[in-house]
Scaffold this active site. Structure first.
Site, PDB file in Angstrom:
ATOM      1  N   GLY A   3      -8.547  23.269 -17.433  1.00 13.61           N
ATOM      2  CA  GLY A   3      -9.289  23.090 -18.678  1.00 13.61           C
ATOM      3  C   GLY A   3      -8.715  23.917 -19.779  1.00 13.61           C
ATOM      4  N   HIS A   4      -8.657  23.352 -20.952  1.00 14.82           N
ATOM      5  CA  HIS A   4      -8.333  24.160 -22.110  1.00 14.82           C
ATOM      6  C   HIS A   4      -9.133  23.682 -23.294  1.00 14.82           C
ATOM      7  CE1 HIS A   4      -4.980  21.283 -21.369  1.00 14.82           C
ATOM      8  NE2 HIS A   4      -5.429  20.837 -22.515  1.00 14.82           N
ATOM      9  N   LYS A  19      -2.082  28.697 -20.818  1.00 12.97           N
ATOM     10  CA  LYS A  19      -1.049  27.639 -20.854  1.00 12.97           C
ATOM     11  C   LYS A  19      -1.344  26.611 -21.949  1.00 12.97           C
ATOM     12  CE  LYS A  19      -1.698  26.692 -16.538  1.00 12.97           C
ATOM     13  NZ  LYS A  19      -2.577  27.816 -16.162  1.00 12.97           N
ATOM     14  N   GLN A  23      -3.434  25.261 -13.285  1.00 12.66           N
ATOM     15  CA  GLN A  23      -3.648  26.414 -12.386  1.00 12.66           C
ATOM     16  C   GLN A  23      -2.458  27.379 -12.489  1.00 12.66           C
ATOM     17  OE1 GLN A  23      -4.317  23.069 -10.685  1.00 12.66           O
ATOM     18  NE2 GLN A  23      -6.212  23.339 -11.796  1.00 12.66           N
ATOM     19  N   ASP A  47      -5.420  30.210 -15.831  1.00  9.28           N
ATOM     20  CA  ASP A  47      -6.063  30.784 -17.019  1.00  9.28           C
ATOM     21  C   ASP A  47      -5.167  31.781 -17.753  1.00  9.28           C
ATOM     22  OD1 ASP A  47      -8.374  29.358 -16.219  1.00  9.28           O
ATOM     23  OD2 ASP A  47      -8.856  30.983 -14.848  1.00  9.28           O
TER      24      ASP A  47
END
Ligand code: IMP
Length: 433
Positions: A40-41, A16, A223, A13
């Site tokens: 997730g983004h 990235k 991650q 988080d």
């Protein structure tokens, strides 16, 4: 043309997605090499916000080929849902390349992730419950089903039958759950396989040839360094290798193919799930970071734990990944905090550690040694050059750089692509205005 690796330096988080999105404009291939839909983004697609968990954000650029390489674990249902969501927004996912060697996340992996977390009770890891750990465990046990198995119904059914027999015994006899039905599972998965078939390829060969042809390749870690199975805060880690070394194993490229290794580091630290976090701040500052930084998980919606910048961990990430430069994110979130602090060392059992202590118990007991710095009140979101930042913010960045021994090349001051400063060498060495 050498490849670039982009990794998170903290517990994930770090932003990235934003960094990849910016760098994707200058690249030809964006490659995920580990993890699965635990990442997730959020991206802006077709004028709407869209959450992607598997497909790299490079998909938004029509000239970029997104790749899911060998080291990724794939839930094909989730992958197809993401592809459909992109198609609905008129973004063509047909360029996506998926490795036939990538392992599949199966319904029993999701079931096992849920029951084992429950079984651990207070000791639970706080996983994303996406079946990631059980899928990697089966891979290491040589019991995994791979993407290429989807293209051979006979082999797929045979392998599934053997594995499911054991899984159902464990689910029913150990965890008191209902057994899962293999026929409907096979039917669903072979259906996914038909849809995915045009995307399945030898991605390691694809990337090797691309580099030979002078194409630019960005290997994007999910991650972060401290969630790495070998180098993170075990057992509170994920089941794959997000560090730069993992990028090579997970994509099938050799070490000489890479020159730059960019570390994405947030201007403060967050963590989701359980595990030690020496600079965690449960007070007002941590609350501001969480609120202003919108620190809620993209995958699970969980509130992230927040704390002060930790230079010990950054130095560790520099060493483990061989970082060549830093991409500092969310500096704007710190505006308004009256004073800031950076952890420069830990104290545990009357000893001072400038590196991560050699034993987990020392790390659990580690008390941060802080250096105080001045805060700033100015809003940073409109800054476009390093010189636009207030002197205190410049000093904060420079101190991070000094402690890391690696230059900060980019600074993000907001979610938009334009809200990024590229720091030139001359700006870095100029005294604050
Ligand atoms: P798993 O990857 O779902 O097995 O979860 C293992 C640990 O990694 C848990 O503490 C999760 O919260 C953490 N984790 C996994 N993926 C991410 C991520 O993308 N960001 C932050 N933490 C993550």
């Amino acid at each position: 043309m050498p490849a670039t690796i982009l990794v998170g330096t903290q517990w994930g988080d770090e932003g990235k997605g934003k960094a990849t999105d910016l760098l994707a404009a200058r690249t030809d291939f964006v490659v995920r090499y580990q993890g699965g839909n635990n990442a997730g983004h959020t991206v802006l697609a077709g004028g709407q916000l869209l959450k992607l968990h598997l497909i790299p954000s490079g998909i938004l650029y029509p000239d970029v080929t997104p790749v899911l390489a060998d080291g990724v674990v794939i839930d094909p249902k989730v992958l197809l849902e993401e592809m459909d969501a992109l198609t609905d927004r008129e973004i063509d996912p047909s360029r996506l390349a998926v490795s036939g060697n990538a392992h599949l996340i199966m319904p029993y992996h999701l079931a096992m992730d849920a029951v084992t977390e429950r079984y651990l009770g207070k000791l639970k890891l706080g996983t994303t419950k996406r079946g990631i750990g059980p899928a990697y465990a089966d891979k290491a046990m040589r019991l995994g089903l791979r993407v290429q198995d989807l293209t051979d119904p006979k082999i797929f059914r045979e392998k599934l039958e053997v594995v499911l027999k054991e899984k159902n015994l464990v689910l029913s006899k150990v965890y008191n759950r209902l057994p899962l039905d293999g026929d409907s599972m096979a039917e669903d998965y072979l259906g996914y396989g038909e849809r995915l078939a045009p995307h399945i390829t030898d991605t390691a060969a694809l990337l090797y040839e691309a580099l030979r042809a002078g194409k630019r390749v960005l290997l994007e870690g999910a991650q972060g360094t401290l969630l790495d199975l070998d180098h993170g805060t075990y057992p509170f880690v994920t089941s794959s290798s997000p560090v730069a070394g993992g990028a090579l194993a997970g994509s099938g490229l050799g070490p000489k193919e890479v020159d730059d290794v960019i570390g994405v580091t947030k201007a403060y630290v967050t963590r989701v799930g359980s595990g030690p976090f020496p600079t965690e701040d449960a007070g007002e500052a941590g609350r501001q970071m969480g609120e202003k930084g919108n620190e809620f998980g993209t995958t699970t919606g969980r509130a992230r734990r927040c704390g002060w910048f930790d230079a010990v961990l950054l130095r560790y990430a520099v060493r483990i990944n061989g970082l060549t430069e830093l991409f500092l994110t969310k500096l704007d979130v710190l505006s308004g905090l009256p004073r800031l602090q950076i952890c420069t060392a830990y104290r545990a059992d009357d000893e001072v550690f400038e590196d991560v202590p050699p034993h987990q118990s020392l790390f659990h007991r580690a008390e941060p040694v802080y250096q105080r710095l001045s805060g700033w009140t100015e809003d940073l979101t409109a800054a476009r050059r390093f010189q636009d930042l207030p002197p205190a913010a410049q000093a904060y960045v420079r101190r991070i750089e000094e402690l890391a021994g690696v230059p900060v090349r980019y600074i993000s001051v907001g979610p938009d692509r334009e809200q990024t400063l590229e720091v030139t060498t001359s700006a870095r060495h100029r005294r604050p205005a």
